[in-house]
Design an enzyme around this catalytic site. Sequence first.
Site, mmCIF file in Angstrom:
data_model
loop_
_atom_site.group_PDB
_atom_site.id
_atom_site.type_symbol
_atom_site.label_atom_id
_atom_site.label_comp_id
_atom_site.label_asym_id
_atom_site.label_seq_id
_atom_site.Cartn_x
_atom_site.Cartn_y
_atom_site.Cartn_z
ATOM 1 N N LYS A 265 0.848 -1.199 0.000
ATOM 2 C CA LYS A 265 0.000 0.000 0.000
ATOM 3 C C LYS A 265 0.881 1.245 0.000
ATOM 4 C CE LYS A 265 -3.908 -1.792 2.763
ATOM 5 N NZ LYS A 265 -4.970 -1.669 1.766
ATOM 6 N N ARG A 339 -10.127 -11.704 2.169
ATOM 7 C CA ARG A 339 -10.950 -12.804 1.651
ATOM 8 C C ARG A 339 -10.223 -14.147 1.765
ATOM 9 N NH1 ARG A 339 -11.364 -9.737 -3.956
ATOM 10 N NH2 ARG A 339 -11.207 -8.056 -2.430
HETATM 11 N N1 BES Z 1 -8.019 -3.764 4.542
HETATM 12 C C1 BES Z 1 -8.202 -3.371 3.192
HETATM 13 C C2 BES Z 1 -9.498 -2.606 2.947
HETATM 14 C C3 BES Z 1 -9.635 -1.279 3.655
HETATM 15 C C4 BES Z 1 -9.239 -0.110 3.025
HETATM 16 C C5 BES Z 1 -10.214 -1.201 4.904
HETATM 17 C C6 BES Z 1 -9.378 1.094 3.686
HETATM 18 C C7 BES Z 1 -10.358 0.021 5.549
HETATM 19 C C8 BES Z 1 -9.951 1.166 4.939
HETATM 20 C C9 BES Z 1 -8.207 -4.600 2.298
HETATM 21 O O1 BES Z 1 -7.409 -5.653 2.700
HETATM 22 C C10 BES Z 1 -7.692 -4.197 0.953
HETATM 23 O O2 BES Z 1 -6.558 -3.824 0.872
HETATM 24 N N2 BES Z 1 -8.541 -4.300 -0.053
HETATM 25 C C11 BES Z 1 -8.163 -3.973 -1.389
HETATM 26 C C12 BES Z 1 -8.723 -5.032 -2.313
HETATM 27 C C13 BES Z 1 -8.236 -4.929 -3.727
HETATM 28 C C14 BES Z 1 -6.758 -5.177 -3.810
HETATM 29 C C15 BES Z 1 -8.986 -5.939 -4.564
HETATM 30 C C16 BES Z 1 -8.722 -2.600 -1.709
HETATM 31 O O3 BES Z 1 -9.817 -2.289 -1.254
HETATM 32 O O4 BES Z 1 -8.032 -1.851 -2.381
HETATM 33 MN MN MN Z 2 -5.383 -5.448 2.029
#
Ligand code: BES
Ligand code: MN
Length: 485
Positions: A265, A339
């Site tokens: 990230k 997931r």
């Molecule tokens: N934990 C994150 C989602 C999240 C983002 C929660 C901001 C709270 C605040 C999750 O694991 C994630 O990174 N999801 C990705 C999925 C994508 C790579 C398909 C996302 O939402 O970008």
């Molecule tokens: Mn994530």
Amino acid sequence: MTATVQLARSVPKTVDAVGVPVATTGAVPRVLGLSRSALAALGFDGKPGQTFVVPMAGGPAQIAVGIGEPGAIDANGLRTAAAALVRAAGKRVTIATTLADLAPDAMKGTDAVKAAQAVTEGALLAGYRYAGIKKEPNTSSLATFTLVVGEKRSAGARTGIERGTVTAGAAILARDLANTPPAHLTAVDMANKAVAIANESGLTVEVFNRDQLAAMGCGGIVGVNKGSVEPPRMVRLTYTPRNPVGHLALVGKGVMFDSGGLSLKPSDSMLTMKMDMSGAAAVLATMGTLKALKCKSKVTAYLMCTDNMPSGSAVKMGDVLTFRNGKTSEINNTDAEGRLILADGLSLAVEDGPDAIVDIATLTGACMVALGRKLAGVVGNDQPFVDKVRAAATATDENVWQLPLEKAYRKQLDSHVADMKNSGGAHAGAITAALFLSEFVGDVPWAHLDIAGPMDVDADDGWLSKGATGFGTRLLIDLALGFAK
Ligand code: BES
Ligand code: MN
Ligand code: ZN
């Protein structure tokens, strides 16, 4: 320290502030010493959530608390009003109010128990402040909150205070866990907390380590954990009442810190990722209340706890993980880790033969884009069960909006080498995540709560206090208490 809510027959003389309910029409209580037109000129017209502090020479401040149209306030309005009172009271540490004792016909469908529970929750949740890791910890001002309730309704109010103290206490536990920095709450620490809570609240608990998880075929949680020096933990908690009327399973995402893994990230996106275990926190906090609240259904819970870190040993793009139910996933984005751990949790939950399953997870930024910060997404495979979740959300003011489990989007997950990819790409991200999860629930009625949006707030807002919200805790408690086969 969490404040205490207590019951009294009349306003105690020594309090610092008194909350005086004022509707949008009708007489203004004399104690305020202000006419309706004077209050209106000061910007207070009795709307729910509005307050006006009337300082008094030599006596407690009298705080006008808006309750809306006469006869229209419900439990959610009372919770909001109590929170507004606590916010308006500022540094005053003892507060009394008759909010929970409005004439019964003034409260829409809200009995003495529900009224007192809602007011208790509003006061305690607004009074919450994360202590932090500081030489001088943050403290919250509120010490005692007194519900002034007449004789007729006092037995009900007592029960409501007891219940509200338990439900708000659970939400506060979930907030504390999610606010705790990642080095202070690892997966191992979380499992230890779960054991302590289980022992205090009549639950059975089993903790599974990495090798056990690997032996069980839980390739999702083991795979996500590969890049981390902190070992994973899966915790199974069980609440079993005598003669259960149903069996509910709860699965919580417990990513103790989500760096994104090799799909790293950006730095700022990691700032709140200590809270990526908010789903597991809500489930654990819920489990801790079931005995005290005399839940009549059996409830089994799975906390899926691990970090998601990049390193030389991390899971790689193109790797394929095999889950507990035998299905496989090609990893095309290591940041879609939630997931992967839920896949194992859901598979295990199904094996217990529950009547329904709920998972709760800070799963997708896409859900936050779609629904904003005040609504969780709910997706499921069984409309009657999804409707139960929606009713629990309405009852607790932890609001959700249903998204469709749109099968037409399943091909976004198609993979050449595995049963599916773990990320479905840019479009409908909250739905493709739910479609992925749906592969692990078999025929069991299932609802998925995506709480990425309401996971935290940037500033105090009514009964929400800056930081983690504990969202979903009171919703899950309400769902479990009302659940039957
Ligand atoms: N934990 C994150 C989602 C999240 C983002 C929660 C901001 C709270 C605040 C999750 O694991 C994630 O990174 N999801 C990705 C999925 C994508 C790579 C398909 C996302 O939402 O970008
Ligand atoms: Mn994530
Ligand atoms: Zn995550």
